[in-house]
Design an enzyme around this catalytic site. Sequence first.
Site, PDB file in Angstrom:
ATOM      1  N   LYS A   1     151.149  34.315  53.220  1.00 27.37           N
ATOM      2  CA  LYS A   1     150.604  33.459  52.336  1.00 27.37           C
ATOM      3  C   LYS A   1     151.049  33.572  51.009  1.00 27.37           C
ATOM      4  CE  LYS A   1     147.789  30.587  50.202  1.00 27.37           C
ATOM      5  NZ  LYS A   1     147.762  29.272  50.429  1.00 27.37           N
TER       6      LYS A   1
ATOM      7  N   ARG B   1     157.102  28.934  45.780  1.00 25.50           N
ATOM      8  CA  ARG B   1     156.857  27.472  45.015  1.00 25.50           C
ATOM      9  C   ARG B   1     156.957  27.798  43.605  1.00 25.50           C
ATOM     10  NH1 ARG B   1     155.880  22.666  47.386  1.00 25.50           N
ATOM     11  NH2 ARG B   1     155.027  21.823  45.546  1.00 25.50           N
TER      12      ARG B   1
ATOM     13  N   ASP C   1     126.858  29.500  48.269  1.00 21.53           N
ATOM     14  CA  ASP C   1     127.518  29.821  46.849  1.00 21.53           C
ATOM     15  C   ASP C   1     126.386  30.336  45.878  1.00 21.53           C
ATOM     16  OD1 ASP C   1     130.380  28.317  45.690  1.00 21.53           O
ATOM     17  OD2 ASP C   1     129.121  29.432  44.153  1.00 21.53           O
TER      18      ASP C   1
ATOM     19  N   LYS D   1     147.411  19.687  38.061  1.00 23.54           N
ATOM     20  CA  LYS D   1     148.717  18.748  38.635  1.00 23.54           C
ATOM     21  C   LYS D   1     148.147  17.528  38.571  1.00 23.54           C
ATOM     22  CE  LYS D   1     147.165  19.610  43.480  1.00 23.54           C
ATOM     23  NZ  LYS D   1     147.678  19.917  44.674  1.00 23.54           N
TER      24      LYS D   1
ATOM     25  N   THR E   1     142.998  34.284  49.580  1.00 21.42           N
ATOM     26  CA  THR E   1     144.139  34.375  49.501  1.00 21.42           C
ATOM     27  C   THR E   1     144.082  36.050  48.519  1.00 21.42           C
ATOM     28  OG1 THR E   1     144.777  32.360  48.925  1.00 21.42           O
ATOM     29  CG2 THR E   1     146.370  34.108  48.176  1.00 21.42           C
TER      30      THR E   1
ATOM     31  N   GLY F   1     149.727  25.646  36.830  1.00 20.78           N
ATOM     32  CA  GLY F   1     148.327  26.096  36.674  1.00 20.78           C
ATOM     33  C   GLY F   1     147.502  26.221  37.925  1.00 20.78           C
TER      34      GLY F   1
ATOM     35  N   ARG G   1     155.724  14.114  33.147  1.00 18.08           N
ATOM     36  CA  ARG G   1     155.517  13.533  34.594  1.00 18.08           C
ATOM     37  C   ARG G   1     156.357  12.437  35.055  1.00 18.08           C
ATOM     38  NH1 ARG G   1     153.260  17.986  37.105  1.00 18.08           N
ATOM     39  NH2 ARG G   1     151.425  18.736  35.912  1.00 18.08           N
TER      40      ARG G   1
ATOM     41  N   ASN H   1     153.254  30.864  48.281  1.00 20.67           N
ATOM     42  CA  ASN H   1     152.801  30.536  47.034  1.00 20.67           C
ATOM     43  C   ASN H   1     153.924  30.941  46.037  1.00 20.67           C
ATOM     44  OD1 ASN H   1     150.510  29.440  47.989  1.00 20.67           O
ATOM     45  ND2 ASN H   1     149.171  30.883  46.973  1.00 20.67           N
TER      46      ASN H   1
ATOM     47  N   ARG I   1     145.827  27.265  53.551  1.00 24.04           N
ATOM     48  CA  ARG I   1     147.142  26.664  53.165  1.00 24.04           C
ATOM     49  C   ARG I   1     146.870  25.255  52.419  1.00 24.04           C
ATOM     50  NH1 ARG I   1     150.890  27.714  58.223  1.00 24.04           N
ATOM     51  NH2 ARG I   1     152.311  29.234  56.888  1.00 24.04           N
TER      52      ARG I   1
ATOM     53  N   CYS J   1     146.168  29.038  42.583  1.00 27.49           N
ATOM     54  CA  CYS J   1     146.911  29.524  43.863  1.00 27.49           C
ATOM     55  C   CYS J   1     148.157  30.131  43.231  1.00 27.49           C
ATOM     56  CB  CYS J   1     147.149  28.408  44.863  1.00 27.49           C
ATOM     57  SG  CYS J   1     145.677  28.006  45.691  1.00 27.49           S
TER      58      CYS J   1
HETATM   59  N1  NAD Z   1     142.232  25.528  45.710  1.00 31.40           N
HETATM   60  C1  NAD Z   1     143.118  25.579  46.526  1.00 31.40           C
HETATM   61  O1  NAD Z   1     143.851  24.533  46.804  1.00 31.40           O
HETATM   62  C2  NAD Z   1     143.516  26.576  47.470  1.00 31.40           C
HETATM   63  C3  NAD Z   1     144.599  26.613  48.667  1.00 31.40           C
HETATM   64  C4  NAD Z   1     144.858  27.555  49.190  1.00 31.40           C
HETATM   65  C5  NAD Z   1     144.138  28.827  49.175  1.00 31.40           C
HETATM   66  N2  NAD Z   1     143.004  28.974  48.297  1.00 31.40           N
HETATM   67  C6  NAD Z   1     142.544  30.271  48.228  1.00 31.40           C
HETATM   68  O2  NAD Z   1     141.107  30.111  48.576  1.00 31.40           O
HETATM   69  C7  NAD Z   1     140.207  30.935  47.701  1.00 31.40           C
HETATM   70  C8  NAD Z   1     139.228  29.943  47.252  1.00 31.40           C
HETATM   71  O3  NAD Z   1     139.776  28.953  46.232  1.00 31.40           O
HETATM   72  P1  NAD Z   1     139.129  27.856  45.568  1.00 31.40           P
HETATM   73  O4  NAD Z   1     139.968  26.932  45.015  1.00 31.40           O
HETATM   74  O5  NAD Z   1     138.400  27.174  46.661  1.00 31.40           O
HETATM   75  O6  NAD Z   1     138.320  28.560  44.602  1.00 31.40           O
HETATM   76  P2  NAD Z   1     136.822  28.257  43.664  1.00 31.40           P
HETATM   77  O7  NAD Z   1     136.660  29.002  42.618  1.00 31.40           O
HETATM   78  O8  NAD Z   1     136.934  26.585  43.827  1.00 31.40           O
HETATM   79  O9  NAD Z   1     135.823  28.519  44.817  1.00 31.40           O
HETATM   80  C9  NAD Z   1     135.038  29.748  44.946  1.00 31.40           C
HETATM   81  C10 NAD Z   1     133.672  29.561  44.962  1.00 31.40           C
HETATM   82  O10 NAD Z   1     133.079  30.636  45.474  1.00 31.40           O
HETATM   83  C11 NAD Z   1     132.115  31.028  44.844  1.00 31.40           C
HETATM   84  N3  NAD Z   1     131.741  32.297  44.685  1.00 31.40           N
HETATM   85  C12 NAD Z   1     131.995  33.453  43.742  1.00 31.40           C
HETATM   86  N4  NAD Z   1     131.340  34.460  44.227  1.00 31.40           N
HETATM   87  C13 NAD Z   1     130.456  34.220  45.320  1.00 31.40           C
HETATM   88  C14 NAD Z   1     129.900  34.978  46.309  1.00 31.40           C
HETATM   89  N5  NAD Z   1     129.756  36.211  46.245  1.00 31.40           N
HETATM   90  N6  NAD Z   1     129.165  34.361  47.505  1.00 31.40           N
HETATM   91  C15 NAD Z   1     129.397  33.095  47.573  1.00 31.40           C
HETATM   92  N7  NAD Z   1     130.296  32.228  46.849  1.00 31.40           N
HETATM   93  C16 NAD Z   1     130.590  32.883  45.839  1.00 31.40           C
HETATM   94  C17 NAD Z   1     132.195  30.408  43.353  1.00 31.40           C
HETATM   95  O11 NAD Z   1     130.936  30.170  42.801  1.00 31.40           O
HETATM   96  C18 NAD Z   1     133.040  29.262  43.637  1.00 31.40           C
HETATM   97  O12 NAD Z   1     132.198  28.052  43.801  1.00 31.40           O
HETATM   98  C19 NAD Z   1     141.190  31.505  46.698  1.00 31.40           C
HETATM   99  O13 NAD Z   1     141.381  33.031  47.521  1.00 31.40           O
HETATM  100  C20 NAD Z   1     142.378  30.749  46.419  1.00 31.40           C
HETATM  101  O14 NAD Z   1     143.487  31.498  46.491  1.00 31.40           O
HETATM  102  C21 NAD Z   1     142.875  27.889  47.266  1.00 31.40           C
END
Ligand code: NAD
Length: 439
Positions: free
Chosen positions: A219, A226, A42, A337, A133, A270, A421, A223, A166, A273
């Site tokens: 995908k 929903r 990260d 949520k 996504t 919020g 809620r 989303n 997902r 996704c």
């Molecule tokens: N949160 C969910 O429940 C969920 C569910 C399904 C899909 N997604 C998808 O998954 C992806 C990630 O979502 P998330 O909620 O984990 O996001 P997040 O923001 O929690 O995590 C992303 C991480 O990537 C890091 N990052 C940014 N640039 C980077 C780089 N160049 N190299 C390495 N790390 C880097 C950020 O510092 C951050 O910690 C998104 O595309 C989201 O739409 C999320």
Amino acid sequence: MPGQTTERKDHVPQICILGLGYVGLPLALSFAMEGHPVIGVDTNRELIQQLKAGITYHKESFEGKSIQEILREQLEAGSFVPKEEVPSDCTIYIITVGIPVVKKEPFYEPLLQALRMVREVLKKGDLVLLRSTVPPGFSEQIARPLLEEKGLRAGIDFNLAYSSERIAEGKAFEEFRNMPVVVAGLSEECCRRAEKVLGLIARAPIYRASSMTAVETAKLFENISRDVNIAMVNEFAAFCRAVGLNTQEVISLANTHKRVNLLQPGPGVGGYCLPNALYYLLPRAREKELSLPLLTTARQVNDSIPASVSQMVFSALAAKGVSPAEAKIAVLGLAMKDYSSDDRQSPAWIIIRQLQERGVAVSIFDPAVPYEGPLKASSLEDCLRDSDCLLILARQKEIPFSSIPELLSLMKPKPVVIDTRFVFTKEEISQRGGVYYSL
Ligand SMILES: NC(=O)c1ccc[n+]([C@@H]2O[C@H](COP(=O)([O-])OP(=O)(O)OC[C@H]3O[C@@H](n4cnc5c(N)ncnc54)[C@H](O)[C@@H]3O)[C@@H](O)[C@H]2O)c1
């Protein structure tokens, strides 16, 4: 199994996961628990320091163990290694870096940067598996040429595949295992390699699609469907309120129909996704001169809900004869949520800002969200004390809701409770002298 420190066949991590957020961290730990060591990368230095120290604010658990326990066990076992740089000796690069939406347009830079970091270490035979996504066509039209810039060819020299993520936050470990997986790759070999990696943790069926674009689009449809369903039920709730019907009762009645499954209304939509998905789809739709009016309207409806909650607060205060400038509001739940630590794009922040703009003093209690700002109350009692209105925006295990009816006595006389809620009934609050409103 969590915490398993069994003999690992090969302790050298083959898997590198980029992005250690709500998806990447539990994903990395899931591989690690299954005996497949992972290097997690990260670019957020503070996050890497926290993870190395065994600290995470996520609210995940698996088979009775918290993600904090799992993290510490896998760190100790050397099966999860957080880093800031991408190692060159892995063979599988899984990308979970997201695409933020800025002013309703996708901002690709973080994901492009992650792809460039992988490109620098890419070798013949490696697999790049995208799980973020993304807009339809991203993997084929943007990720592929970027990864090929150093001369290696996707589908020939290295493997490229896309599999949508997902999971729902709070259920990540369980859903990595039991949620069906959809995947596509550039070639038969790309698909086969990706399926093998996904199958290391997935117990559910893995469906192969004809193209990465089909998976990316599915995908977004998941989303957005929903988002649309939530917008619909929020309109139903507005109707029930206007005509004096109990929204919960009407929804429960409708849901007795075998083919109806209405969701719950709430204070807004919020997180990362649902609000972002439409803005990944719209640019492609515009290219084809398609306007997608239903989907766009649903997004607008959901965007407007925080303002209608704020309006409920102002109306309730006015009915009580309290002006916004002299009012104090206790907000319970900052997360986007229920039962989440995630307050990204949370409707709670929008509502709080709208209240503050009218001069309302706000106090917040949500121990699940790592917020340390000036509005934070030190305890539930502290939050409620001398407030005119209690605004419930998210449930949390750490908020003892059952003690609230008794604690209403800490608030000003005739306390208002606005419950988005459905934690309480009107009777429970009115028995304690409060005035109850819900959606
Ligand atoms: N949160 C969910 O429940 C969920 C569910 C399904 C899909 N997604 C998808 O998954 C992806 C990630 O979502 P998330 O909620 O984990 O996001 P997040 O923001 O929690 O995590 C992303 C991480 O990537 C890091 N990052 C940014 N640039 C980077 C780089 N160049 N190299 C390495 N790390 C880097 C950020 O510092 C951050 O910690 C998104 O595309 C989201 O739409 C999320």
